[in-house]
Write an enzyme that holds these catalytic residues in place. Sequence first.
Site, short mmCIF file in Angstrom:
data_model
loop_
_atom_site.label_atom_id
_atom_site.label_comp_id
_atom_site.label_asym_id
_atom_site.label_seq_id
_atom_site.Cartn_x
_atom_site.Cartn_y
_atom_site.Cartn_z
N SER A 161 0.85 -1.20 0.00
CA SER A 161 0.00 0.00 0.00
C SER A 161 0.88 1.24 0.00
O SER A 161 2.01 1.20 0.49
CB SER A 161 -0.88 0.00 1.26
N TYR A 187 -0.20 -0.15 10.54
CA TYR A 187 -0.56 -0.59 9.19
C TYR A 187 0.59 -0.31 8.22
O TYR A 187 0.99 -1.18 7.44
CB TYR A 187 -1.83 0.11 8.73
#
Length: 314
Positions: A161, A187
Amino acid sequence: MTIGTPVSTPFTASSTALEIVAGLDLSGRRAVVTGGGSGIGIETARALAAVGADVTLAVRKPEQGERARADIVASTGNDRVAVARLDLDDPASVAAFVAAWDGPLHILVNNAGIMASPLMRTPQGWEMQFATNHLGHFALATGLHPALAAAQGARVVSVSSAAHLRSPVVFDDIHFQRREYEPWSAYGQSKTANVLFAVEATRRWADDGILVNALHPGAIQTNLQRYVTEEDLARLRALSGPAAPTWKTPEQGAATSVLVAASPLLDGVGGRYFEDCQQAGPNQPGTRTGVAAYALDPEAATRLWQTTTQTLTP
């Protein structure tokens, strides 16, 4: 093999997964897609099945996987779609999936994930985002290594990501035992680990014919955002300029995964990071595009591999 000559393709941010595979024939190829029951996972699986691949949806909720299977079979006419249970934060579940696999594996798409969750830990004390997004996929890929090697030209897709830009892997306190927990940093760290895995796995496995690349799929509204507050989503939608995400449909979001998984344009290419169906350049400060230098650092990649192996060794 981490950078080399940048890969350029005729595809763009608006290309769809089915456009990527148009004209390809994956008959006889076997693929596993984790998180294949929804979001970009089901669209990745659909595109591979559409051109003849045998696809296994590796999912935490088999009933959701069965619904996805029926949808894919109906839309592609390919009934060689299977469902298997896989809970990435449970080492026993990963081991069972690996033990049940038989024969070669040509494509492994490490797609499942958890995003910006509140602090949760596995029974082992591992921070849940790192455990799910990195540790589980690492155990799966290394466990399936013999099957990937047997395929003689396998590809592993590591779905990362742009959030990797939020944090390197903080080796001194990966699991937030001492530092204050922050959902997006956790994350980001796990997504950096996904890129580092691609770098080191390619180094270790290229002689086995296995190539691993990482990618940013783009900003897509899916079940991945189940822990993201409406406040956070509103803030993301309000961003403008180079820091603003480009929102995609799930079909567009799956395109870069499918490119990495199946396109002949990437033959011989490994250890790289892609976005919008192109190899990404270095990140420029103040933007959400490109790849952080720390995510391609070969020393960090080797250290992560060693640390992960120690963590997963009972």
